[in-house]
Design an enzyme around this catalytic site. Structure first.
Site, PDB file in Angstrom:
ATOM      1  CD  GLU A   4      -8.756   4.677  -1.811  1.00  0.00           C
ATOM      2  OE1 GLU A   4      -9.674   4.391  -1.041  1.00  0.00           O
ATOM      3  OE2 GLU A   4      -7.852   5.476  -1.504  1.00  0.00           O
TER       4      GLU A   4
ATOM      5  CG  ASP B  96      -2.257   0.569   1.010  1.00  0.00           C
ATOM      6  OD1 ASP B  96      -2.316   1.699   0.492  1.00  0.00           O
ATOM      7  OD2 ASP B  96      -3.258  -0.094   1.324  1.00  0.00           O
TER       8      ASP B  96
ATOM      9  CG  HIS C  19      -9.274  -1.255   4.027  1.00  0.00           C
ATOM     10  ND1 HIS C  19      -9.097  -1.197   2.662  1.00  0.00           N
ATOM     11  CD2 HIS C  19      -8.779  -0.103   4.519  1.00  0.00           C
ATOM     12  CE1 HIS C  19      -8.508  -0.050   2.364  1.00  0.00           C
ATOM     13  NE2 HIS C  19      -8.297   0.635   3.468  1.00  0.00           N
ATOM     14  CG  ASP C  20     -11.470   2.348   3.168  1.00  0.00           C
ATOM     15  OD1 ASP C  20     -10.986   2.254   4.308  1.00  0.00           O
ATOM     16  OD2 ASP C  20     -10.840   2.815   2.197  1.00  0.00           O
TER      17      ASP C  20
ATOM     18  CG  ASP D 274      -4.487   5.586   0.979  1.00  0.00           C
ATOM     19  OD1 ASP D 274      -5.419   4.784   1.133  1.00  0.00           O
ATOM     20  OD2 ASP D 274      -4.364   6.649   1.622  1.00  0.00           O
TER      21      ASP D 274
HETATM   22  O1  TEU Z   1      -9.346   5.799   1.671  1.00  0.00           O
HETATM   23  C1  TEU Z   1      -9.618   6.977   0.959  1.00  0.00           C
HETATM   24  C2  TEU Z   1     -11.016   7.453   0.936  1.00  0.00           C
HETATM   25  O2  TEU Z   1     -11.225   8.518   0.419  1.00  0.00           O
HETATM   26  C3  TEU Z   1     -12.196   6.736   1.495  1.00  0.00           C
HETATM   27  O3  TEU Z   1     -12.078   5.396   1.431  1.00  0.00           O
HETATM   28  C4  TEU Z   1     -12.540   7.228   2.883  1.00  0.00           C
HETATM   29  O4  TEU Z   1     -11.443   7.237   3.714  1.00  0.00           O
HETATM   30  C5  TEU Z   1     -13.565   6.388   3.598  1.00  0.00           C
HETATM   31  O5  TEU Z   1     -14.609   6.104   2.751  1.00  0.00           O
HETATM   32  C6  TEU Z   1     -14.078   7.132   4.805  1.00  0.00           C
HETATM   33  O6  TEU Z   1     -15.026   6.368   5.435  1.00  0.00           O
HETATM   34  C7  TEU Z   1      -8.018   5.479   1.898  1.00  0.00           C
HETATM   35  C8  TEU Z   1      -7.882   4.206   2.715  1.00  0.00           C
HETATM   36  O7  TEU Z   1      -8.389   3.128   1.993  1.00  0.00           O
HETATM   37  C9  TEU Z   1      -8.539   4.415   4.041  1.00  0.00           C
HETATM   38  O8  TEU Z   1      -8.529   3.245   4.816  1.00  0.00           O
HETATM   39  C10 TEU Z   1      -7.801   5.518   4.742  1.00  0.00           C
HETATM   40  O9  TEU Z   1      -8.462   5.841   5.930  1.00  0.00           O
HETATM   41  C11 TEU Z   1      -7.694   6.771   3.880  1.00  0.00           C
HETATM   42  O10 TEU Z   1      -7.311   6.502   2.540  1.00  0.00           O
HETATM   43  C12 TEU Z   1      -6.620   7.675   4.437  1.00  0.00           C
HETATM   44  O11 TEU Z   1      -5.361   7.105   4.209  1.00  0.00           O
END
Ligand code: TEU
Ligand code: CA
Length: 559
Positions: A257, A98, A329-330, A200
Site C-alpha cells: 500500500e 495485513d 476501508h479507508d 500497510d
Molecule cells: O493507510 C495509510 C494511509 O496513508 C492512508 O490510507 C490514510 O491513513 C488515510 O487516507 C487517512 O484518512 C493505512 C491503513 O489502510 C489505514 O487504515 C491506517 O489508518 C493507516 O495505514 C495507519 O496504519
C-alpha cells in the site's frame, strides 16, 4: 510477463470487525469469516486479505498492534485462525494478512520498554529525539493531524515520532535489530500457512533523518510529513532486504500500500525484480484531493476516473500487475464517490464493477462492494468513529465552516462509510449481528443485502459473479488477465471504452457513463456479446453501430 499463481484470481478484502459476528457481541470475528467462506467461494474469490486481527487497543481499528503474535480476543483465538487457514485451504482460497510495520501500538512491549529506558536498546526501536527547548524537533504534520512528535511521557525535551496517531509510534527501520524482529515475525506467519501480506503504509518507513523543518503548507505552520518522503532516500534497500529475508523463502504473495512513490521507479516495486509482487493502483483515489484537507476536495467525474485508470495502465502493464480497487476501508464507497447521483443505480454499479474487473490488474473487491453498498448518512459528528474523520472535521471548523457544513463535507470522504457492517439479510442490523453492532449499520440495509440478491439473476451480486467467472472462462482468460489494455474513443465525453487484446481474443468494454443514450460506431463487427447490464438484447446495425442506453455497459468479443 512471467506467470504467477495469483494473476488470474479475484481478491476480496475483509474488514473483520464489520464482516460477520458469530457470537452476538457486535464485533465481526474469525468464526464469522469461517462461516462465510462458502459465500466467498461461490462468488469466485481466490484470495482474501483480512485487515488487522492482531492484538490491539483499537485506537486506529487494529492498525495499532500491541502483539504481532496474538489474535485480538475480540476476533477470536489462534485456534480459530488455524481453523480459518485450514478451511480456506480446502476451498482453494489464499489468506493474506495485513502487515503493519511502519509503526506499532504504544502499548506494544517494545514501546513500553523504550519508555522506561529511552537510551537503552528499545529506545533504538523508535525515533526518539531531543526537542528544541521543549518544542518538537521539526514541523512535520501527521496524517491524522497535529505534530508527528509527541513528548515522551516523563522526560523533559524528549519526543517520539508518529506518522499516524500518537498511539502509533513509528518503528525505527534504521535499526538492524528491529528489522530482524520484523522478518522473524513475518516468517512465523508464513510458516503458519498464510499466503502473504498486504503491506500497510510502507512508504513511510524511510525518513529524512535530518528531521528538519520544511516550508509550512497550512496556517498551523506545519508541513505534511509526506513532503519529507521525497527527500528520504534508500527505502528500496529496506524493502529488498525484507523480500530476501522474509518473503522470498516462502514465495509469499505481497501487495504494497503506497501512495507517495516515484512512478519512474515502478519496476523496482513490482514485476519480476520488484520488492513486491503487486501494489494497489490508487490513481483514481488521488483525484480531487487537496493539500488543505477533505473540506477542500474537488468533485471527480467518470471521465477523470477513466483517464486516471488509462494513464496508470499505460505505465504499469509492461512492468507488472497492479491491483484494481474502487474502494477499501479507508475510502468512501466507490459507487457513491464516482458515479453521479443519477448513475447510482443497479446499472451504474454494474458498470463500475466491469471497469474495475475488466481492466488489466488483480481486482480486489471490498466487502459489500459486490452488493452495491453505498456511503452512509451522518446525522451528527457524534456518530463518527474514525479518527481521521474527526481530525478532518476539526480542520473544516478551523476554516470557518459551521458544524453542519463541516460534517457534510467530511462525511463524503469519511472512512466510516465503508466500515459499516456488511449487509447479509433483511434481519435487524443487516443480519450482521444478533447483538448491537459496534458501528451502526447503513440505513439502506433493508433494501441492499446479500439474501435478496443471491437468487436474483439480474442483481448486482450476480453480475459480480459473472464478471469474476469471465476472468477465468477458458476462452477469455488469456485476454482478460494478460491482454494489453488499449483505450478506445478516449476523447469522447461520458464514455469509458477500452480493448483487452489477448493473443487470440479481443474484447471491447463499452461503458456509457451518463444518462443520455448514444450510438457508438465500432471499427469491426461484434463476434459475441459477453455481458450486458441491460436485460434487452443488444441491437447492433449492419455497419457496427451500437446503441447504448443510460449507464449501459457491454462487454463484447470483437476482432
Ligand atoms: O493507510 C495509510 C494511509 O496513508 C492512508 O490510507 C490514510 O491513513 C488515510 O487516507 C487517512 O484518512 C493505512 C491503513 O489502510 C489505514 O487504515 C491506517 O489508518 C493507516 O495505514 C495507519 O496504519
Ligand atoms: Ca463477535
Amino acid at each position: 510477463m512471467k506467470k504467477r499463481w495469483w494473476h488470474n484470481k479475484t481478491a476480496y478484502q475483509i474488514y473483520p470487525k464489520s464482516f460477520y459476528d458469530s457470537n452476538g457481541d457486535g464485533i465481526g470475528d474469525l468464526r464469522g469469516i469461517i462461516q462465510k467462506l462458502d459465500y466467498l467461494k461461490d462468488l469466485g474469490i481466490g484470495i482474501v486479505w483480512i485487515s488487522p486481527i492482531y492484538q490491539s487497543p483499537f485506537i486506529d481499528q487494529g492498525y495499532d498492534i500491541s502483539d504481532y503474535y496474538a489474535i485480538d480476543p475480540a476476533f477470536g483465538t489462534m485456534e480459530d485462525m488455524d481453523e480459518l487457514l485450514r478451511e480456506a485451504k480446502k476451498r482453494d482460497i489464499a489468506i493474506v494478512m495485513d502487515l503493519v510495520v511502519n509503526h506499532c501500538s504504544d502499548q506494544h512491549e517494545w514501546f513500553q520498554k523504550a519508555l522506561k529506558d529511552p537510551f537503552g536498546p528499545y529506545g533504538e526501536y523508535f525515533y526518539i529525539r531531543e526537542g528544541k527547548d521543549g518544542n518538537p524537533p521539526c514541523n512535520w504534520r501527521s496524517y491524522f493531524g497535529g505534530s508527528v512528535w509527541e513528548p515522551l511521557p516523563g522526560y523533559d525535551n524528549l519526543f517520539y515520532l508518529h506518522m499516524f496517531a500518537k498511539e502509533q509510534p513509528d518503528l525505527n527501520w534504521e535499526n538492524p535489530a528491529l528489522r530482524q524482529e520484523i522478518y522473524k515475525m513475518i516468517r512465523w506467519w508464513l510458516e503458519k500457512g498464510v499466503a502473504g501480506f498486504r503491506i500497510d503504509a510502507i512508504i513511510n518507513i524511510k525518513k529524512d533523518l535530518r528531521f528538519e523543518d520544511f516550508p509550512a503548507d497550512r496556517e498551523d505552520g506545519m508541513c505534511a510529513a509526506t513532503t519529507m518522503l521525497a527527500s528520504a532516500h534508500g527505502i528500496l534497500d529496506f524493502l529488498m532486504e525484507m523480500k530476501k529475508e522474509a518473503f522470498a523463502p516462502y514465495n509469499a504473495f505481497t501487495i504494497g500500500e503506497l501512495f507517495d512513490f516515484d512512478q519512474q521507479e515502478l519496476k523496482r516495486y513490482i514485476g519480476e525484480d520488484g520488492c513486491f509482487e503487486s501494489i494497489f493502483d490508487f490513481a483514481p483515489h488521488l483525484l480531487g484531493g487537496s493539500d488543505h484537507g477533505w473540506y477542500n476536495r474537488r468533485p471527480v467525474t467518470m471521465d477523470q476516473f477513466r483517464d486516471a485508470v488509462f494513464a496508470s495502465k499505460a505505465i504499469s502493464q509492461e512492468i507488472g500487475m497492479m491491483a484494481n480497487i474502487i474502494e477499501n476501508h479507508d475510502e468512501p464507497r466507490g459507487v457513491s464517490r464516482y458515479l453521479p447521483a443519477e448513475g447510482q443505480t443497479e446499472q451504474g454499479k454494474k458498470l463500475l464493477a466491469a471497469i474495475s474487473l475488466m481492466s488489466f490488474g488483480l481486482p480486489f473487491i471490498y466487502q459489500g462492494q459486490e452488493i452495491g453498498m453505498t456511503n452512509k448518512t451522518f446525522r451528527s459528528i457524534e456518530e463518527v468513529d474514525d479518527i481521521s474523520t474527526l481530525d478532518e472535521y476539526q480542520v473544516a471548523l478551523e476554516h470557518g465552516y459551521t458544524g453542519e457544513g463541516a460534517l457534510a463535507l467530511v462525511a463524503e470522504m469519511s472512512r466510516d462509510n465503508a466500515r459499516t457492517p456488511m449487509q447479509w439479510s433483511e434481519e435487524a442490523h443487516g443480519g450482521f449481528t444478533t447483538g448491537t453492532p459496534w458501528l451502526p449499520v447503513n440505513e439502506n440495509c433493508q433494501t441492499i443485502h446479500v439474501k435478496e440478491q443471491e437468487p436474483q439473476e439480474n442483481s448486482v451480486l450476480s453480475f459480480y459473479k459473472k464478471l469474476i467467472a469471465l476472468r477465468t472462462a477458458p476462452e477469455y482468460e488469456e485476454a482478460i488477465v494478460y491482454g494489453s489494455q488499449e483505450p478506445f474513443l478516449e476523447e469522447e465525453t461520458d464514455l469509458t471504452a477500452f480493448y483487452r487484446k489477448g493473443q487470440e481474443k479481443t474484447l471491447l468494454i463499452l461503458a456509457n457513463t451518463c444518462s443520455k443514450s448514444r450510438t457508438i460506431t465500432l471499427p469491426a463487427p461484434i463476434k459475441k456479446v459477453l455481458l450486458n447490464n441491460y436485460a434487452a438484447p443488444l441491437k447492433a446495425t449492419p455497419n457496427h453501430q451500437i446503441p447504448l442506453q443510460s449507464y449501459q455497459l457491454i462487454i463484447l468479443e470483437t476482432t
